[in-house]
Enzyme design. Structure first.
Site, mmCIF file in Angstrom:
data_model
loop_
_atom_site.group_PDB
_atom_site.id
_atom_site.type_symbol
_atom_site.label_atom_id
_atom_site.label_comp_id
_atom_site.label_asym_id
_atom_site.label_seq_id
_atom_site.Cartn_x
_atom_site.Cartn_y
_atom_site.Cartn_z
ATOM 1 N N HIS A 50 0.858 -1.186 0.000
ATOM 2 C CA HIS A 50 0.000 0.000 0.000
ATOM 3 C C HIS A 50 0.897 1.241 0.000
ATOM 4 C CE1 HIS A 50 1.135 -0.376 4.224
ATOM 5 N NE2 HIS A 50 0.980 0.939 4.278
ATOM 6 N N HIS A 134 5.511 6.329 -0.708
ATOM 7 C CA HIS A 134 6.378 5.179 -0.890
ATOM 8 C C HIS A 134 5.598 3.891 -0.651
ATOM 9 C CE1 HIS A 134 6.305 5.729 3.437
ATOM 10 N NE2 HIS A 134 6.635 4.440 3.535
#
EC number: 3.1.4.58
Length: 181
Positions: A50, A134
């Site tokens: 995620h 990220h």
């Protein structure tokens, strides 16, 4: 908001908002990571891939409906964020191997800022550093980024964002909100 699960258990250990990764993207990311032949760290399960928007930390169960109601009132970006994860980095302080975005889309920054502002009344402190989108590939990683046979080039086209609970190493979706686009 769309509730995702009927199960809400006490106490919440960790809650966070994130952009989910599609099944096809999970497979592609996991295959690319296998090509890195990692000799350090613990690979993050592909099911947990995620992009975190906002980490809430420990949250009292009683506050979750009010948090969701506050997010329901957000003015969402006019366009859905489209994120390119194109740089492999090691975050030394976090001991994490991550895929980063060299450029953060303005719509994503707007979404993160809106979430931060909406959740200030619940004691969620605004981040003291710049938001860096990220995706974590491995934890407890030491050393330099490994050599990749192909450059990272993963587009994440977000259709919604999700409130997750972290429980026993798995991430459970609690609610999600659509993004335009």
């Amino acid at each position: 908001m769309t509730p995702v699960s009927g199960r809400i258990e006490k106490p919440f250990k960790r809650l966070f908002f994130a952009l989910p990764v599609s099944d096809a993207q999970r497979r592609a990311l996991a295959q690319w990571r296998r090509g890195l032949n990692l000799r350090s760290g613990r690979p993050v399960p592909a099911a947990n891939f995620h992009v975190t928007l906002l980490f809430l930390g420990d949250v009292d169960t009683a506050h979750v409906p009010a948090i969701c109601a506050a997010v329901d009132q957000l003015a969402l970006p006019a366009t859905a964020p489209r994120l390119l994860l194109d740089r492999l980095q090691v975050w030394q302080r976090a001991s994490a191997l991550v895929l980063e975005a060299q450029q953060t889309p303005p719509a994503l920054l707007q979404l993160v800022y809106s979430l931060q502002q909406a959740l200030l009344p619940f004691g969620v402190a605004a981040a003291d550093r710049e938001y860096r989108p990220h995706l974590t590939l491995a934890r407890d990683y030491r050393g330099q980024p490994p050599e990749a046979s192909s450059a990272p080039d993963f587009y994440l086209a977000a259709r919604h964002f999700t409130l997750y609970e972290s429980r026993k190493g798995a991430y459970w979706p609690l609610a999600q909100w659509p993004l335009s686009g």
